[in-house]
Design a protein around this motif. Sequence first.
Motif, PDB file in Angstrom:
ATOM      1  N   UNK A  52       0.815  -1.213   0.000  1.00 12.15           N
ATOM      2  CA  UNK A  52       0.000   0.000   0.000  1.00 12.15           C
ATOM      3  C   UNK A  52       0.849   1.263   0.000  1.00 12.15           C
ATOM      4  N   UNK A  53       2.159   1.091  -0.111  1.00  9.63           N
ATOM      5  CA  UNK A  53       3.062   2.241  -0.071  1.00  9.63           C
ATOM      6  C   UNK A  53       3.494   2.637  -1.477  1.00  9.63           C
ATOM      7  N   UNK A  54       3.489   3.937  -1.759  1.00 10.26           N
ATOM      8  CA  UNK A  54       3.989   4.387  -3.063  1.00 10.26           C
ATOM      9  C   UNK A  54       5.503   4.214  -3.130  1.00 10.26           C
ATOM     10  N   UNK A  55       5.991   3.840  -4.292  1.00 12.09           N
ATOM     11  CA  UNK A  55       7.431   3.657  -4.502  1.00 12.09           C
ATOM     12  C   UNK A  55       7.805   4.329  -5.819  1.00 12.09           C
ATOM     13  N   UNK A  56       8.659   5.326  -5.721  1.00 11.61           N
ATOM     14  CA  UNK A  56       9.117   6.054  -6.907  1.00 11.61           C
ATOM     15  C   UNK A  56      10.572   5.704  -7.156  1.00 11.61           C
ATOM     16  N   UNK A  57      10.865   5.323  -8.391  1.00  7.02           N
ATOM     17  CA  UNK A  57      12.251   5.046  -8.759  1.00  7.02           C
ATOM     18  C   UNK A  57      12.634   5.911  -9.948  1.00  7.02           C
ATOM     19  N   UNK A  58      13.912   6.188 -10.036  1.00  5.27           N
ATOM     20  CA  UNK A  58      14.448   7.031 -11.098  1.00  5.27           C
ATOM     21  C   UNK A  58      15.524   6.278 -11.857  1.00  5.27           C
TER      22      UNK A  58
END
Length: 99
Positions: free
Chosen positions: A68-74
């Motif tokens: 349920x956690x947002x995960x942003x990767x670059x």
Amino acid sequence: MKHVIHQLNKAFDHRVRLGVMAVLMANDAVSFNDLKETLELTDGNLASHVSALEKVGYVLVSKQFVGKKPNTTYSASKEGKQAFQDHLSTLEKLLRSDN
């Protein structure tokens, strides 16, 4: 003929953007939190600089949920990798120049 310093890429003028690209060049993808910790930045500072690099097409952003956690990767785009390599080459020329 323009001095070599005028060939530096303005997108990498700021030390944070330089750091972001250096980390992304060494890794396939990096999470927001890992990038923030590595460069010792605040959320807002990192977000604004990554946004600037994304705007010029040098950074790709992937957003998903892990549980349920947002995960942003670059990651560095192909254009970003080339632009950063060109920037580094120009810095090397500047260091070797007699001017």
